[in-house]
Design a protein around this motif. Structure first.
Motif, PDB file in Angstrom:
ATOM      1  N   GLU A 112      25.095  40.585 -59.081  1.00 53.76           N
ATOM      2  CA  GLU A 112      26.080  39.949 -58.208  1.00 53.76           C
ATOM      3  C   GLU A 112      26.571  38.631 -58.803  1.00 53.76           C
ATOM      4  N   ILE A 113      25.665  37.890 -59.450  1.00 57.49           N
ATOM      5  CA  ILE A 113      26.071  36.652 -60.124  1.00 57.49           C
ATOM      6  C   ILE A 113      27.028  36.979 -61.264  1.00 57.49           C
ATOM      7  N   MET A 114      26.720  38.047 -61.981  1.00 57.89           N
ATOM      8  CA  MET A 114      27.589  38.440 -63.086  1.00 57.89           C
ATOM      9  C   MET A 114      28.964  38.866 -62.567  1.00 57.89           C
ATOM     10  N   GLN A 115      28.982  39.616 -61.478  1.00 57.84           N
ATOM     11  CA  GLN A 115      30.267  40.027 -60.901  1.00 57.84           C
ATOM     12  C   GLN A 115      31.081  38.811 -60.478  1.00 57.84           C
ATOM     13  N   ALA A 116      30.411  37.824 -59.877  1.00 61.39           N
ATOM     14  CA  ALA A 116      31.111  36.602 -59.453  1.00 61.39           C
ATOM     15  C   ALA A 116      31.661  35.827 -60.641  1.00 61.39           C
ATOM     16  N   SER A 117      31.013  35.956 -61.801  1.00 63.53           N
ATOM     17  CA  SER A 117      31.464  35.230 -62.987  1.00 63.53           C
ATOM     18  C   SER A 117      32.710  35.843 -63.614  1.00 63.53           C
ATOM     19  N   GLY A 118      32.989  37.093 -63.258  1.00 58.97           N
ATOM     20  CA  GLY A 118      34.119  37.790 -63.863  1.00 58.97           C
ATOM     21  C   GLY A 118      33.746  38.621 -65.068  1.00 58.97           C
ATOM     22  N   ALA A 119      32.474  38.587 -65.470  1.00 57.25           N
ATOM     23  CA  ALA A 119      32.007  39.395 -66.591  1.00 57.25           C
ATOM     24  C   ALA A 119      31.651  40.802 -66.103  1.00 57.25           C
ATOM     25  N   ARG A 120      31.643  41.752 -67.027  1.00 55.69           N
ATOM     26  CA  ARG A 120      31.315  43.138 -66.688  1.00 55.69           C
ATOM     27  C   ARG A 120      29.923  43.472 -67.232  1.00 55.69           C
ATOM     28  N   LEU A 121      29.078  43.950 -66.364  1.00 56.14           N
ATOM     29  CA  LEU A 121      27.701  44.258 -66.711  1.00 56.14           C
ATOM     30  C   LEU A 121      27.611  45.597 -67.441  1.00 56.14           C
ATOM     31  N   VAL A 122      26.863  45.606 -68.542  1.00 54.40           N
ATOM     32  CA  VAL A 122      26.527  46.843 -69.253  1.00 54.40           C
ATOM     33  C   VAL A 122      25.001  46.917 -69.318  1.00 54.40           C
ATOM     34  N   GLU A 123      24.415  47.898 -68.641  1.00 56.17           N
ATOM     35  CA  GLU A 123      22.969  48.054 -68.612  1.00 56.17           C
ATOM     36  C   GLU A 123      22.517  48.924 -69.780  1.00 56.17           C
ATOM     37  N   VAL A 124      21.392  48.549 -70.389  1.00 60.00           N
ATOM     38  CA  VAL A 124      20.818  49.353 -71.470  1.00 60.00           C
ATOM     39  C   VAL A 124      19.332  49.544 -71.224  1.00 60.00           C
ATOM     40  N   GLY A 125      18.779  50.601 -71.846  1.00 55.77           N
ATOM     41  CA  GLY A 125      17.363  50.875 -71.695  1.00 55.77           C
ATOM     42  C   GLY A 125      17.035  51.452 -70.341  1.00 55.77           C
ATOM     43  N   THR A 126      15.751  51.421 -70.017  1.00 52.34           N
ATOM     44  CA  THR A 126      15.276  51.896 -68.716  1.00 52.34           C
ATOM     45  C   THR A 126      14.560  50.743 -68.021  1.00 52.34           C
ATOM     46  N   GLY A 164      35.901  38.655 -67.949  1.00 51.38           N
ATOM     47  CA  GLY A 164      36.815  39.719 -68.312  1.00 51.38           C
ATOM     48  C   GLY A 164      36.305  40.636 -69.405  1.00 51.38           C
ATOM     49  N   ARG A 165      35.095  40.372 -69.912  1.00 50.46           N
ATOM     50  CA  ARG A 165      34.546  41.192 -70.989  1.00 50.46           C
ATOM     51  C   ARG A 165      33.121  41.632 -70.630  1.00 50.46           C
ATOM     52  N   GLU A 166      32.448  42.262 -71.543  1.00 56.00           N
ATOM     53  CA  GLU A 166      31.163  42.885 -71.261  1.00 56.00           C
ATOM     54  C   GLU A 166      29.981  42.007 -71.663  1.00 56.00           C
ATOM     55  N   VAL A 167      28.924  42.109 -70.843  1.00 55.14           N
ATOM     56  CA  VAL A 167      27.652  41.451 -71.132  1.00 55.14           C
ATOM     57  C   VAL A 167      26.569  42.523 -71.100  1.00 55.14           C
ATOM     58  N   ILE A 168      25.805  42.636 -72.166  1.00 54.34           N
ATOM     59  CA  ILE A 168      24.769  43.668 -72.271  1.00 54.34           C
ATOM     60  C   ILE A 168      23.422  43.083 -71.863  1.00 54.34           C
ATOM     61  N   VAL A 169      22.774  43.760 -70.894  1.00 58.54           N
ATOM     62  CA  VAL A 169      21.492  43.300 -70.354  1.00 58.54           C
ATOM     63  C   VAL A 169      20.555  44.503 -70.223  1.00 58.54           C
ATOM     64  N   SER A 170      19.284  44.278 -70.474  1.00 61.64           N
ATOM     65  CA  SER A 170      18.286  45.323 -70.246  1.00 61.64           C
ATOM     66  C   SER A 170      18.199  45.663 -68.768  1.00 61.64           C
ATOM     67  N   ARG A 171      18.126  46.955 -68.480  1.00 64.42           N
ATOM     68  CA  ARG A 171      18.008  47.388 -67.086  1.00 64.42           C
ATOM     69  C   ARG A 171      16.746  46.819 -66.441  1.00 64.42           C
ATOM     70  N   GLY A 172      15.707  46.607 -67.223  1.00 64.65           N
ATOM     71  CA  GLY A 172      14.464  46.059 -66.687  1.00 64.65           C
ATOM     72  C   GLY A 172      14.520  44.578 -66.383  1.00 64.65           C
ATOM     73  N   GLU A 173      15.634  43.917 -66.725  1.00 67.15           N
ATOM     74  CA  GLU A 173      15.762  42.480 -66.479  1.00 67.15           C
ATOM     75  C   GLU A 173      16.827  42.145 -65.430  1.00 67.15           C
ATOM     76  N   LEU A 174      17.268  43.142 -64.678  1.00 56.11           N
ATOM     77  CA  LEU A 174      18.267  42.894 -63.627  1.00 56.11           C
ATOM     78  C   LEU A 174      17.547  42.430 -62.370  1.00 56.11           C
ATOM     79  N   ILE A 175      17.119  41.199 -62.408  1.00 58.41           N
ATOM     80  CA  ILE A 175      16.208  40.660 -61.396  1.00 58.41           C
ATOM     81  C   ILE A 175      16.945  40.230 -60.127  1.00 58.41           C
TER      82      ILE A 175
END
Length: 476
Positions: A192-206, A171-182
């Motif tokens: 997709e794993i993050m979406q299934a967990s209920g967390a919201r993905l926030v991408e940073v960087g390039t 239900g809250r945000e998780v910050i991850v580098s865009r280069g690590e969205l493996i």
């Protein structure tokens, strides 16, 4: 013509007549009756199909039950042969995902056997005489070997990441580098794993560059977690930048936000000084929770290992999702047995098969290559050309940080058989032999062969060269 064929069909014996024939009955007595009945029906169907094309038994033999005996026995063996079978890995990929990843040690299996075949104290505290925790059995060793405050085990690393995200950030945000969205094996993607967990993905960087300030600028009231992900099965090179785990841990501490580090394969020891840091070393960099696989460089059974601070591990342990991804007694027994080997740092490289295969010295590989070549030529003689060439083995299992492993390959060419066809025939052998094809030759890497398998590989090549097959093999 049709009426003649109908008459021939009527000459075929019934299922019951075949099964009651003394010779057939003796041959199939050890097989389950329902399966024997199925085998007879299948063989009769095959014979009818052959007769339609003008083949099949001679007319004088059609009504004799004993004519079908050997085919029925072969069909029974085929029906009862397990789908999951041992294979010979001659590819040189030590942690081969398609071939079951880490082979376990005989000692680990022997230690786990009584747990599998008897009752155990899986969730029973022997001292208190009351219900206990199944996770306690592995936790004591995991903490000792890594220095973690607490530890937990899920059924694989994807599950470990899923339950950690759910427990710490649903239900809250998780910050991850865009280069690590493996994307990991089987097309499972981190978003997709993050979406299934209920967390919201926030991408940073390039894709190629992420800096510490990218995380700082993205932190807000809804931020529950900072996350770092090991790239596992690919590498970014060139104009790149990422945030080391220690720096990300400092950012998390500044803002009182937990940090989750998915280490991917992970390892407890280095098999090469140039290899990546161990789980203990990564934990010392400060992440709140670290996850890794049990059946890759650790060399144990499939499991997702969670290590870290007690507060976060307890939150994960108490999550309702944890029950859905918990491990069984056999997984815990095999994992604990493997972890026990790590208590002796002087012997662990020899006692854990994955570590032994990866760290096998060059002189031993040369001797093994010579032995394998000699065995192949002894079986095939002038029908084959076998040459020792230089090559590289792979750690496999997404352990991209492991340096290349020099090896010696036995490159084989068999007369009048194309290499792809030869590889297919080797897969049809019993046990199947899995190889690579390179430069128009089948190549065999002795690094991933166990001592008793050298002769098996030679026998398989001899059978493939002659067009024969071992009992139970299936001609491709």
């Amino acid at each position: 013509m049709g009426s003649d064929r109908s008459g021939l069909y009527r000459m075929l014996p019934s299922v019951e007549k075949i099964l009651s024939d003394p010779e057939v009955e003796g041959a199939v007595r050890s097989f389950p009756r329902p399966v024997a009945t199925e085998a007879v029906r299948t063989v009769l169907d095959e014979v009818r199909e052959e007769m339609r094309s003008g083949a099949g038994p001679a007319e004088s033999d059609l009504s004799s039950p004993v004519v079908y005996r050997d085919r029925i026995v072969l069909k029974l063996r085929e029906l009862l042969r397990p789908s999951l079978r041992p294979v010979v890995n001659a590819t040189g990929v030590v942690i081969h995902t398609n071939l079951g990843r880490a082979p376990l040690s005989e000692d680990a299996f022997d230690r786990a056997r009584p747990i599998a075949t008897r009752y155990s104290n899986l969730e029973f505290d022997l001292e208190a005489g009351a219900r206990g925790s199944r996770y306690a059995h592995a936790e004591r060793l995991l903490r000792r070997l890594t220095g973690a405050e607490a530890a937990l085990v899920a059924n694989n690393n994807a599950a470990a990441v899923l339950v950690a995200l759910h427990a710490l950030a649903a239900g809250r945000e998780v910050i991850v580098s865009r280069g690590e969205l493996i994307e990991i094996g089987g097309s499972f993607r981190l978003p997709e794993i993050m979406q299934a967990s209920g967390a919201r993905l926030v991408e940073v960087g390039t894709t190629n560059r992420t800096r510490p300030d990218d995380y700082r600028k993205a932190i807000g009231p809804e931020t529950a977690l900072l996350m770092k992900v090991h790239l596992s099965n690919f590498r970014l090179e060139g104009f790149t930048a990422d945030v080391p785990s220690a720096e990300l841990a400092r950012i998390g501490a500044e803002h009182r936000i937990p940090v989750l580090y998915d280490l991917g394969s992970g390892a407890f020891v280095r098999t090469d000084p140039r290899g990546e840091p161990t789980a203990r070393e990564e934990l010392e960099s400060g992440p709140s929770v670290l996850t890794m696989s049990g059946d890759k460089l650790l060399g144990s059974v499939q499991a997702g290992i969670l290590l870290g601070r007690k507060a976060e591990i307890e939150r994960i342990k108490n999550s309702p999702m944890m029950r859905a991804v918990r491990v069984d007694k056999l997984t815990l027994a095999l994992l604990e047995a493997t972890l026990l080997a790590y208590l002796d740092p002087e012997k662990v490289l020899a006692d854990v098969p994955v570590l032994r295969l990866i760290s096998r010295p060059a002189h031993a590989i040369r001797q093994d290559a010579d032995r394998l070549r000699e065995a192949v030529l002894a079986r095939l003689g002038e029908r084959a050309d076998a040459e020792i060439v230089e090559g590289e083995s792979e750690a496999g299992g997404g352990a991209i940080g492991q340096p290349p492993i020099p090896t010696r390959l036995v490159a084989v060419r068999v007369e009048r058989i194309a290499p792809d066809r030869l590889a297919a025939r080797l897969r049809a052998f019993d046990p199947p032999v899995i190889v690579r094809v390179r430069n128009d030759r089948v190549v065999l890497d002795p690094r991933t062969l166990f001592p008793e398998e050298f002769e098996i590989v030679a026998d398989a090549l001899a059978a493939a060269a002659s067009g024969a097959r071992a009992a139970g093999g299936v001609e491709p």
